[in-house]
Design a protein around this motif. Structure first.
Motif, PDB file in Angstrom:
ATOM      1  N   HIS A 100       0.821  -1.216   0.000  1.00  0.00           N
ATOM      2  CA  HIS A 100       0.000   0.000   0.000  1.00  0.00           C
ATOM      3  C   HIS A 100       0.851   1.262   0.000  1.00  0.00           C
ATOM      4  N   GLY A 101       2.131   1.080  -0.269  1.00  0.00           N
ATOM      5  CA  GLY A 101       3.027   2.229  -0.400  1.00  0.00           C
ATOM      6  C   GLY A 101       3.133   3.057   0.874  1.00  0.00           C
ATOM      7  N   ILE A 102       3.059   2.405   2.031  1.00  0.00           N
ATOM      8  CA  ILE A 102       3.166   3.148   3.298  1.00  0.00           C
ATOM      9  C   ILE A 102       4.545   2.880   3.907  1.00  0.00           C
ATOM     10  N   GLN A 103       5.135   3.943   4.420  1.00  0.00           N
ATOM     11  CA  GLN A 103       6.472   3.794   4.996  1.00  0.00           C
ATOM     12  C   GLN A 103       6.446   2.872   6.231  1.00  0.00           C
ATOM     13  N   TYR A 104       7.418   1.964   6.275  1.00  0.00           N
ATOM     14  CA  TYR A 104       7.571   1.084   7.442  1.00  0.00           C
ATOM     15  C   TYR A 104       8.943   1.393   7.994  1.00  0.00           C
ATOM     16  N   MET A 105       8.996   2.097   9.080  1.00  0.00           N
ATOM     17  CA  MET A 105      10.306   2.570   9.536  1.00  0.00           C
ATOM     18  C   MET A 105      10.914   1.649  10.587  1.00  0.00           C
ATOM     19  N   GLU A 106      12.143   1.241  10.303  1.00  0.00           N
ATOM     20  CA  GLU A 106      12.879   0.442  11.289  1.00  0.00           C
ATOM     21  C   GLU A 106      14.285   0.993  11.392  1.00  0.00           C
TER      22      GLU A 106
END
Ligand code: HEM
Length: 889
Positions: free
Chosen positions: A854-860
């Protein structure tokens, strides 16, 4: 039908590991240091630290390119410990013996904690590295020797574990025992020979009677076919020989009676051989049509013979000698065999078949159980050992000790099985398979005949305290008369006149869905279409519930609880019992205590999110309240109810400006410009007061990147305690007050007894509280300075996107996961707060895939990077307040 081969062979490494520890202890004892020294509290604490330091060194080495290979190898030795013991038993054995032996001996000789720790760790690391370097060469050498002797290089299992070296070790220990105890090699040889001969004679005799024939033949084979046995079963042979030799020589050393020693050796040798046959049957036996352990009569006779023999031998031995300790080990083995025999007997009656099967499985598959259910196994063993030791101390009778030890083990096995019934599965079942049995959870309330059509506008019109409707999954519920009784508190009012489908799912165990029906008004007919990401998130959530991911593991939580208590106990005992050096009393002890408190806080967090108890105990039950109160109030010293209320709000509207109670810090720290307008509107009306407040806020804002870390670390803990007390007193939450008061009293008592003056107590408290401040940094680093959204923005984006953008994960490693307490998977935790900690990492890839789709940032980020990011963003925001200009001063 039990697969006899696999579990039996797996049992061997366990036995060898025990033997390794004995060898190390024996080495220490022979250095005339006394067994007590090796077993006292300080030595145990030392071993605990040695494990930690070994792990830290291994982890640290992986970070530097030059030492990376060595570091990875050491990490492999820790992570794959069980596999290593199975595949390279000898090597593991040597490494462990060297490590423990050096550490304990150094401590006993020097009485210096640090020195022993360093020497032990360094020798452990060196042994592991040498092992790595030598293993290949040793195997090669053995192969060459065998070929030179004209043997085939193929088909020997003994080569795999380097039996030569193993023999050398057992041999040297045996010889050193002879040297220390008998001092006459001729007598020792005579003893061993006579003992062996008596076993042979006994074996010959029992082959004459049909029920015991198989056992007799087996015993004969063990003695006559020695060479082949050693080649095929090096470990088993080594253990048998060592025990036989140990008991014979030990008894001679204690009593100086040849006859007694031969008899003792004979009984032990026979028992151990038969036991070996049960746990490691020969290939021939495995191929045979009968279960080798069916020679019940023989085993019974031998066990009782051994027990009586032991009683006769050890009855009047002084308990402080090392022999009594070995006797206890023998007793443990005898107890195990007894248990097996009892299991078989009960099985014969029919009614106890189920219980017997359980006991037998536990005994035969002990390693599997140990691996799958370490706590359960450990608690069973400790119950049994405690009972045996208590019985020995009180009665000094071997028979009573064996019987009580066996009985306690039996009761403990049944009790733990009953307690953890739902968590125990047969080892043959894939782990968690039973847990994940389909368990359909309706994501939508069942249709109801009385439901009527409700429009969105109508729903929104019922949004006051006295007239409160809430929509959940397309159904509308009227909770106007009930919200005061809502167990989750006033948070329900924040959703008056709104859709709360996803928020409802965050907090409620599935059982609550049935309670909705009584509030049903109708169905929402014109609900706004939800974002695609929200639909996908809901599908994933339903799938996780269905597949059993939400099933807590009580054993896992118990392990965490023990970890926390162990750290606290280690810290407290260092303070009370260790030599009063500044390093131990003012650094190590407060740090250990802080670690224990930090782990307890994580467990309180799990508990309050329904991640500990299963089924009926899930939700707001007394068990949950009790465990939560224990860890939050008693151990951590904070108010359980305050934390619960604020934390639930934080989950419901994460980082929403002015609303999320756990992340509203303005004017101390400004995270987003969205916080300012409302604050400006609330400034005092008096011009001078307005000016002062504005100037202070400007100053704080300008320095926020400098004050953040020191305040979080240094003041965070004091602040949390202060607001906890104020909340608990204001809300009349007296259980919180009681728990927090006991916490403070115990803390004060610990300082009073452990430290001599106010100065040291202050330093201790500072170090302890600042160390706990790390926990606060951990909590803040995964949210602080992330994007913040208003209620409207949240509604437009949907819960999935909102949670992903307001939260970030912290990268962790196998060795640091425990330190982050699962909160490093903050994104998954926020999406599924009721998901147990041990499942977060398994769900993370699914969430990441969804985010990518869904083109959402997943920040790690790494822990340090997250902290630096916070600092960096705080600095960027440090002039934001100035940009609002002079607010009408
Ligand atoms: C619509 C009707 C609702 C009903 C019938 C309902 C019912 C309940 C019940 C029975 C519990 C106790 C559950 C347990 O034993 O663990 C509970 C807890 C809770 N509810 Fe609701 N609830 C509703 C809506 C909401 C809403 C809209 C929210 C807001 C997000 C909410 C937030 C909570 C929270 C935070 C808890 C405490 C959870 C915990 O401590 O484990 N509830 N609710």
């Amino acid at each position: 039908m039990r697969d006899a081969k696999v579990p039996s062979y797996r049992f061997l490494p366990l036995l060898t590991m025990g033997a390794g520890i004995l060898v190390a202890m024996s080495a220490v004892t022979h250095a005339r240091l006394g067994m007590d020294a090796a077993l006292n509290l300080q030595t145990m604490t030392l071993s605990f630290f040695a494990c930690v330091s070994f792990t830290l060194i291994a982890g640290a080495l992986t970070h530097w390119s030059v030492t990376r290979t060595a570091g990875e190898m050491l990490v492999g030795r820790i992570v794959n410990a069980v596999e290593n013991w199975e595949k390279e038993t000898l090597r593991s054995f040597v490494e462990m013996s060297v490590w423990l032996g050096v550490m304990w001996s150094t401590f006993s000789v020097t009485h210096r904690f640090g020195m022993a720790l360093v020497c032990g760790t360094m020798s452990g690391v060196a042994a592991a590295l040498c092992g790595e370097a030598l293993t290949g060469a040793c195997r090669e050498l053995q192969q060459q020797l065998r070929i030179a002797c004209g043997e085939s290089s193929e088909g020997s299992t003994s080569l795999a574990s380097g039996s030569g070296l193993l023999l050398l070790i057992y041999g040297s220990v045996g010889l050193s025992m002879i040297y220390h105890h008998v001092s006459d090699i001729v007598i020792a040889g005579l003893l061993a020979g006579a003992g062996g001969a008596s076993i042979l004679v006994a074996a010959r005799l029992i082959t004459w009677w049909a029920p015991t024939r198989r056992a007799g033949i087996m015993l004969q084979d063990r003695i006559l076919d020695t060479r082949q046995n050693w080649r095929s079963f090096p470990l088993r042979s080594a253990i048998e020989a060592a025990m036989f030799l140990g008991v014979t020589v030990g008894v001679y050393a204690g009593h100086h009676s040849l006859l007694l020693a031969i008899q003792a050796g004979f009984l032990t040798g026979m028992t151990v051989c038969l036991l070996g046959e049960i746990v490691a049957p020969t290939q021939a036996t495995l191929a045979g049509e009968k279960d080798p352990s069916s020679t019940l009569v023989t085993i019974c006779a031998c066990v009782w013979g051994a027990a009586s023999g032991c009683h006769w031998i050890f009855a009047d031995m002084p308990t402080h000698t090392s022999v009594s300790f070995r006797a206890q080990i023998c007793l443990a083995i005898v107890g195990g065999v007894l248990l097996h025999v009892a299991g078989r007997m009960v099985a014969a009656t029919g009614w106890g078949r189920r219980i017997a099967a359980k006991l037998q499985r536990r005994l035969f598959l002990s390693l599997d159980y140990l691996r799958e259910h370490p706590l359960q196994t450990a608690s069973e063993m400790s119950c049994s050992c405690a009972a045996a030791i208590a019985a020995w101390r009180v009665t000094r009778g071997v028979q009573t000790t064996v019987l009580l030890g066996g009985l306690a083990l039996l009761v403990a096995v049944l009790a733990t099985d009953w307690i953890c019934r739902s968590t125990v599965t047969s080892p043959s079942t894939p782990r968690g398979a039973e847990d994940r049995a389909p368990r359909r959870v309706a994501s939508v309330a069942p249709p109801d005949a009385h439901a009527r059509a409700v429009t969105l506008a109508e729903l929104r019109s019922h949004s006051t305290r006295g007239d409160c409707w809430v929509a959940v999954h397309g159904r509308v519920y009227d909770v106007s008369d009930w919200h005061d009784l809502h167990p989750g508190g006033r948070i329900i009012l924040d959703y008056a006149g709104r859709d709360a489908s996803d928020q409802f799912e965050l907090f409620h165990p599935p059982s609550v869905k049935h309670k909705l029906r009584s509030f049903l008004v109708g169905s929402l007919v014109d609900a706004e279409p939800e974002p695609a990401s929200t639909t996908a998130y809901r599908t994933l959530r339903a799938k996780l519930w269905e597949e059993g991911y939400f099933e807590p593991s009580f054993a896992y939580s118990l392990m965490k609880q023990l970890l926390s208590l162990t750290c606290i106990a280690a810290g407290a005992s260092l303070l009370l019992a260790a030599p009063p050096t500044p390093l131990l009393h003012l650094v190590v002890a407060p740090l250990l205590l802080a670690l224990g408190v930090q782990q307890a806080a994580f467990l309180a967090h799990d508990t309050m999110h329904n991640c500990v108890f299963r089924e009926r105990k899930r939700g707001i039950t007394w068990q949950r309240q009790l465990l939560g109160q224990f860890n939050a109030g008693f151990v951590t010293g904070i108010s359980r109810s305050m934390w619960l209320e604020e934390h639930n709000m934080h989950h419901a509207y994460t980082l929403r400006p002015h609303v999320d109670p756990q992340f509203t810090y303005f004017p101390l720290w400004l995270q987003t410009a969205k916080e300012v307008p409302k604050w400006l509107g609330a400034l005092p009306t008096h011009r001078k007061a307005r000016r002062v407040v504005w100037l202070i806020a400007r100053l704080l804002n300008r320095t926020q990147h400098l004050t953040w870390l020191p305040l979080v670390m240094g003041v965070g803990r004091f602040n949390l305690i202060a607001i906890s007390w104020s909340f608990a007193l204001k809300r009349h939450s007296y259980t919180d007050v009681l728990a927090m008061a006991i916490h403070l009293m115990l803390y004060a008592a610990l300082l009073g007894y452990g430290l001599p003056n106010v100065r040291e107590r202050l330093i201790f408290t500072l170090v302890h509280y600042i160390a706990i401040g790390t926990l606060h940094v951990q909590l803040l680093a995964s949210h602080m300075m992330a994007e913040q959204f208003t209620e409207e923005e949240e509604a437009a984006m949907g819960v999935f996107k909102t949670q992903l953008l307001t939260t970030r994960n912290i990268r962790s490693h196998w060795w640091s996961h425990w330190f982050h307490g699962g909160l490093e998977h903050q994104i998954e935790h926020h999406l599924f707060p009721q998901l147990p900690r041990h499942q977060l990492s398994r769900v993370a890839p699914m969430v990441r895939t969804l985010a990518d789709q869904h083109g959402i940032q997943y920040m790690e980020l790494g822990f340090h990077s997250a902290v630096f990011l916070c600092l960096h963003e705080l600095r960027n925001m440090s002039s934001a307040l100035a940009a609002f200009g002079n607010p009408n001063l």
